[in-house]
Design a protein around this motif. Structure first.
Motif, PDB file in Angstrom:
ATOM      1  N   LYS A  19       0.814  -1.194  -0.179  1.00 22.86           N
ATOM      2  CA  LYS A  19       0.097   0.218  -0.074  1.00 22.86           C
ATOM      3  C   LYS A  19       1.005   1.482  -0.029  1.00 22.86           C
ATOM      4  O   LYS A  19       0.586   2.330   0.628  1.00 22.86           O
ATOM      5  CB  LYS A  19      -0.960  -0.096   1.276  1.00 22.86           C
ATOM      6  CG  LYS A  19      -2.021  -1.239   1.142  1.00 22.86           C
ATOM      7  CD  LYS A  19      -3.350  -1.010   2.082  1.00 22.86           C
ATOM      8  CE  LYS A  19      -4.064  -2.035   1.967  1.00 22.86           C
ATOM      9  NZ  LYS A  19      -3.628  -3.334   1.692  1.00 22.86           N
ATOM     10  N   ALA A  20       1.865   1.267  -0.866  1.00 19.70           N
ATOM     11  CA  ALA A  20       2.792   2.439  -0.955  1.00 19.70           C
ATOM     12  C   ALA A  20       2.405   2.747  -2.304  1.00 19.70           C
ATOM     13  O   ALA A  20       1.970   2.422  -3.102  1.00 19.70           O
ATOM     14  CB  ALA A  20       4.310   1.794  -0.584  1.00 19.70           C
ATOM     15  N   SER A  21       3.059   4.227  -2.544  1.00 18.19           N
ATOM     16  CA  SER A  21       2.872   4.735  -3.831  1.00 18.19           C
ATOM     17  C   SER A  21       4.378   4.799  -4.758  1.00 18.19           C
ATOM     18  O   SER A  21       5.660   4.802  -4.175  1.00 18.19           O
ATOM     19  CB  SER A  21       2.633   6.393  -3.797  1.00 18.19           C
ATOM     20  OG  SER A  21       1.653   6.505  -2.772  1.00 18.19           O
ATOM     21  N   PHE A  22       4.012   4.251  -5.894  1.00 15.44           N
ATOM     22  CA  PHE A  22       5.303   4.283  -6.777  1.00 15.44           C
ATOM     23  C   PHE A  22       5.184   5.432  -7.860  1.00 15.44           C
ATOM     24  O   PHE A  22       4.402   5.829  -8.265  1.00 15.44           O
ATOM     25  CB  PHE A  22       5.315   3.050  -7.729  1.00 15.44           C
ATOM     26  CG  PHE A  22       6.388   2.886  -8.428  1.00 15.44           C
ATOM     27  CD1 PHE A  22       7.534   2.610  -8.165  1.00 15.44           C
ATOM     28  CD2 PHE A  22       6.070   3.082  -9.945  1.00 15.44           C
ATOM     29  CE1 PHE A  22       8.383   2.437  -9.206  1.00 15.44           C
ATOM     30  CE2 PHE A  22       7.122   2.966 -10.947  1.00 15.44           C
ATOM     31  CZ  PHE A  22       8.369   2.875 -10.586  1.00 15.44           C
ATOM     32  N   TYR A  23       6.538   5.875  -7.773  1.00 19.95           N
ATOM     33  CA  TYR A  23       6.678   7.139  -8.854  1.00 19.95           C
ATOM     34  C   TYR A  23       7.942   7.051  -9.900  1.00 19.95           C
ATOM     35  O   TYR A  23       8.913   6.605  -9.460  1.00 19.95           O
ATOM     36  CB  TYR A  23       6.945   8.491  -7.860  1.00 19.95           C
ATOM     37  CG  TYR A  23       5.881   8.937  -7.051  1.00 19.95           C
ATOM     38  CD1 TYR A  23       4.820   9.457  -7.310  1.00 19.95           C
ATOM     39  CD2 TYR A  23       6.098   8.352  -5.651  1.00 19.95           C
ATOM     40  CE1 TYR A  23       4.058  10.004  -6.360  1.00 19.95           C
ATOM     41  CE2 TYR A  23       4.942   8.691  -4.705  1.00 19.95           C
ATOM     42  CZ  TYR A  23       3.788   9.576  -5.110  1.00 19.95           C
ATOM     43  OH  TYR A  23       3.118   9.773  -4.325  1.00 19.95           O
ATOM     44  N   ALA A  24       7.662   7.554 -10.992  1.00 12.91           N
ATOM     45  CA  ALA A  24       8.764   7.540 -11.910  1.00 12.91           C
ATOM     46  C   ALA A  24       8.610   8.667 -12.728  1.00 12.91           C
ATOM     47  O   ALA A  24       7.391   8.811 -13.336  1.00 12.91           O
ATOM     48  CB  ALA A  24       8.987   6.063 -12.769  1.00 12.91           C
ATOM     49  N   PRO A  25       9.424   9.466 -12.988  1.00  8.12           N
ATOM     50  CA  PRO A  25       9.284  10.715 -14.052  1.00  8.12           C
ATOM     51  C   PRO A  25       9.379  10.093 -15.355  1.00  8.12           C
ATOM     52  O   PRO A  25       9.524   9.158 -15.625  1.00  8.12           O
ATOM     53  CB  PRO A  25      10.795  11.289 -13.592  1.00  8.12           C
ATOM     54  CG  PRO A  25      11.726  10.521 -13.155  1.00  8.12           C
ATOM     55  CD  PRO A  25      11.319   9.353 -12.620  1.00  8.12           C
TER      56      PRO A  25
END
Ligand code: AMP
Ligand code: MG
Length: 323
Positions: free
Chosen positions: A270-276
């Motif tokens: 339940k974590a957020s994943f980020y990629a530019p």
């Protein structure tokens, strides 16, 4: 405020211009080796021969008078390449009469990622040609919680691709081959505490290729093993530090399979994943311009006499006073 940033730590020669809300432009003139990997002297020769033209290209698109700060990659990277970048930045700063800001290349990857994704206080997985690290902010510094004990993942992929007779950069080619891989070969899965290693995997893969294994299967097995190692260590860092955001940056971060695996791990906890966006993943001038802008707004500048290159510049060595 408008910042111009020069990147040239290794293969990428790139100038970016950003303002406080967005990237205005990126102009690239990458060094592409005719054969083999990146040779520091040849790369620096490429940079010195082409940086003038690149600067002119940038100033045909933006007014030099509009630039408020000149930023450059001060390290880490290949010494001869860094010197071309620093010399150009000093000359521009003096000519435009604008302050100079030398920035840490790894931190630039990380901060441009936070800027463009909205991640607040993430664990960052930084995977590029020369570097592979797990980084998180603790107080006034970013800390490296885990890293490769030998080569960066990008270099490992490039090396494997070269062995298969594929040209540099190998990462995207291995990604393509892996899509049609069917058989999984067990390769050395090397995680020691929070650190990891890739060179044993390269050697084992080369041996399997010599014995007749299919390129597609090796590419597939290599990706699955290496990316699982990174997902394991990233997850452990998130658990230890009680962080529920993961940010992926660096050239290898463009890999769709790596993104999928990390996204899945994040979903499960339940974590957020980020990629530019892709154009900001690999080495580029806009990330240098952005970190220079951020640092300058927070009171940093680099005197000419302090602008010498730092080939071994560590992210921990930057005192961070911004949120
Ligand atoms: P950087 O040093 O951050 O510019 O990253 C360059 C590295 O990223 C090179 O080693 C490339 O082979 C690697 N790379 C670029 N695109 C991909 C991809 N799609 N999958 C894996 N590696 C990649
Ligand atoms: Mg990089």
């Amino acid at each position: 405020m408008i910042s111009l940033g020069i990147e040239g730590t290794a293969w990428s020669l790139s100038i970016g211009v950003v303002d406080e809300s967005d990237v205005i432009l990126i102009e690239n003139d990458p060094y592409i080796p005719k054969e083999g990997g990146i040779h520091p002297r040849e790369a620096s020769l490429h940079h010195s021969e082409n940086i003038g033209k690149l600067v002119r290209r940038v100033f045909s698109r933006v007014d030099p008078e509009s630039i408020d700060v000149v930023s450059f990659s001060q390290g880490p990277g290949m010494g001869p390449c860094l010197r071309i970048v620093a010399t150009t930045a000093r000359a521009l700063s003096l000519r435009l009469k604008k302050p100079l800001v030398g920035v840490n290349h790894c931190l630039a990857h990380l901060e441009v990622g936070r800027w463009k994704t909205g991640a607040k206080n993430p664990v960052t997985l930084y995977v590029s040609g020369g570097n592979s690290q797990i980084i998180a902010r603790r107080g006034k510094n970013y800390r490296v919680f885990g890293e490769t004990l030998d080569i960066g993942l990008g270099n490992a992929l490039d090396k494997l691709a070269r062995y298969m007779g594929l040209k540099h950069p190998g990462g995207p080619k291995i990604e393509e081959l892996a899509k049609s891989g069917k058989r999984y070969y067990e390769l050395p899965y090397t995680v020691k505490g929070m650190d990891f290693s890739f060179s044993g995997m390269v050697t084992a893969s080369q041996k399997l290729l010599d014995e007749g294994a299919k390129k597609e299967d090796i590419a597939y097995s290599f990706q699955e093993t290496a990316f699982a190692m990174l997902a394991e260590v990233s997850e452990r860092a998130m658990a230890y530090l009680e962080v529920d955001e993961l940010l992926l940056v660096g050239g290898v971060g463009a890999n769709a399979r790596l993104q999928t695996m990390l996204k899945k791990m994040c979903e499960e906890r339940k974590a957020s994943f980020y990629a530019p966006p892709k154009e900001l993943m690999g080495d580029n001038g806009a990330m240098i311009a952005y970190l220079g802008l951020l640092m300058h707004k927070n009171g940093y500048s680099t005197k000419i006499e302090e602008s010498t290159v730092k080939p071994d510049f560590r992210v921990e060595d930057v005192d961070v006073n911004w949120e």
